[in-house]
Design a protein around this motif. Structure first.
Motif, PDB file in Angstrom:
ATOM      1  N   ALA A  87       0.832  -1.200   0.000  1.00  0.00           N
ATOM      2  CA  ALA A  87       0.000   0.000   0.000  1.00  0.00           C
ATOM      3  C   ALA A  87       0.869   1.254   0.000  1.00  0.00           C
ATOM      4  O   ALA A  87       1.910   1.307   0.656  1.00  0.00           O
ATOM      5  CB  ALA A  87      -0.915   0.012   1.228  1.00  0.00           C
ATOM      6  N   ARG A  89       1.612   4.905   1.293  1.00  0.00           N
ATOM      7  CA  ARG A  89       1.326   5.483   2.607  1.00  0.00           C
ATOM      8  C   ARG A  89       1.542   6.994   2.577  1.00  0.00           C
ATOM      9  O   ARG A  89       2.592   7.484   2.167  1.00  0.00           O
ATOM     10  CB  ARG A  89       2.203   4.844   3.689  1.00  0.00           C
ATOM     11  N   SER A 105      -8.830   9.458  -0.214  1.00  0.00           N
ATOM     12  CA  SER A 105      -9.157   8.068   0.055  1.00  0.00           C
ATOM     13  C   SER A 105     -10.266   7.578  -0.871  1.00  0.00           C
ATOM     14  O   SER A 105     -10.190   6.470  -1.413  1.00  0.00           O
ATOM     15  CB  SER A 105      -9.577   7.907   1.513  1.00  0.00           C
ATOM     16  N   GLU A 113      -2.853   3.743   2.335  1.00  0.00           N
ATOM     17  CA  GLU A 113      -3.027   3.977   3.763  1.00  0.00           C
ATOM     18  C   GLU A 113      -2.748   5.448   4.021  1.00  0.00           C
ATOM     19  O   GLU A 113      -1.679   5.954   3.648  1.00  0.00           O
ATOM     20  CB  GLU A 113      -2.073   3.113   4.585  1.00  0.00           C
ATOM     21  N   GLY A 131      -8.468   2.115   5.485  1.00  0.00           N
ATOM     22  CA  GLY A 131      -7.173   2.675   5.108  1.00  0.00           C
ATOM     23  C   GLY A 131      -6.947   4.097   5.561  1.00  0.00           C
ATOM     24  O   GLY A 131      -5.873   4.649   5.322  1.00  0.00           O
TER      25      GLY A 131
END
Length: 268
Positions: A87, A89, A105, A113, A131
């Motif tokens: 993922a 970040r 998001s 994330e 997330g």
């Protein structure tokens, strides 16, 4: 009384008076003490001050505003860092209502994330998408888990006491090829006696591997690194008045240690 620290191993007794009691605003305290020294406050008092509590700079800002203020396309930057099976970040410091994070998001979908940290729990949205984590904490005390591909701070450093420590810590939280971008006004950094830090500060930032843009008042760090700067934190002044944004802001005061070396070590 708080003893100032910034450079690893540095500790000084602040030359200006530090006020640690809860602070009620400019009308309740004089900026200069009876001894003629500038009265500085510690981080605990700063976080209770009216200047920080009434901060409106990033409360409602949305994703297009982030892009404009940071000179960066957030979604494009995140998508460029996608890696199979991992993922992406993103950490946003002083995230306000987190509107921009909620938008990112929803737009990005799976594989990301996002962590937002703010001193006050004014977060938007009744529910959190998977997330997305929103954390109420002082960024001076908060520690992350893991590293980040992108770290941002939109006009939040204006209200932080130890600005240089925040920059230093953020640089250490980056992934090996991560990017940190924040609004930062070098003129808000003062020496302990109240005089401007002057051109030595941008020079020290550049020597530490940071890119400071004085025209747009932004600071960038590309790639994780451990930074040492020759400045030890002495306290802050929340009565410094408006900065370039037109909003009241906080000046951060430091003891300059001429014998100390500026260093940075890229993380491998």
């Amino acid at each position: 009384m708080r003893r100032g620290t910034d450079r690893i191993g540095a500790s000084i007794s602040p030359p200006a008076e530090i006020v640690g009691a809860p602070f009620a605003g400019p009308e309740k305290i004089d900026r200069v003490g009876d001894d003629g020294r500038l009265r500085l406050i510690d981080d605990e008092a700063l976080e209770r001050s009216s200047t920080v509590a009434n901060c409106l700079m990033n409360r409602e800002r949305r994703l297009p505003g982030y892009n404009r203020e940071l000179g960066l396309d957030i979604l494009a930057e995140l998508r460029s860092r996608r890696r199979p099976g991992t993922a992406v970040r993103w950490l946003d410091l002083c995230c306000g209502t987190a509107n921009a994070l909620l938008e990112a998001s929803a737009d990005f979908g799976a594989g990301i994330e996002i962590v937002g940290v703010d001193l006050v729990d004014f977060f938007s949205g009744a529910s959190r998408p998977p997330g997305l984590a929103l954390i109420t904490s002082s960024i001076a005390a908060w520690e992350p888990q893991g590293v980040f591909d992108l770290i941002t701070c939109v006009h939040g450093l204006h209200y932080v006491g130890d600005k240089l420590a925040t920059i230093r810590r953020a640089a250490s939280w980056l992934a090996e090829d991560g990017l940190f971008v924040a609004n930062f006004d070098a003129r808000s950094v003062r020496l302990a006696d109240g005089t401007p830090a002057g051109p030595r500060l941008p020079a020290a930032l550049r020597a530490a591997g940071l890119n400071y843009d004085p025209r747009n008042r932004r600071i960038r760090c590309e790639g994780a690194r451990t930074i040492e700067l020759p400045y030890a934190y002495a306290g802050s002044d929340d009565q410094a008045g408006p900065n370039y944004t037109g909003q009241p802001a906080v000046n951060s005061h430091y003891d300059y240690q001429a014998s100390a070396r500026t260093r940075h070590t890229p993380h491998q």
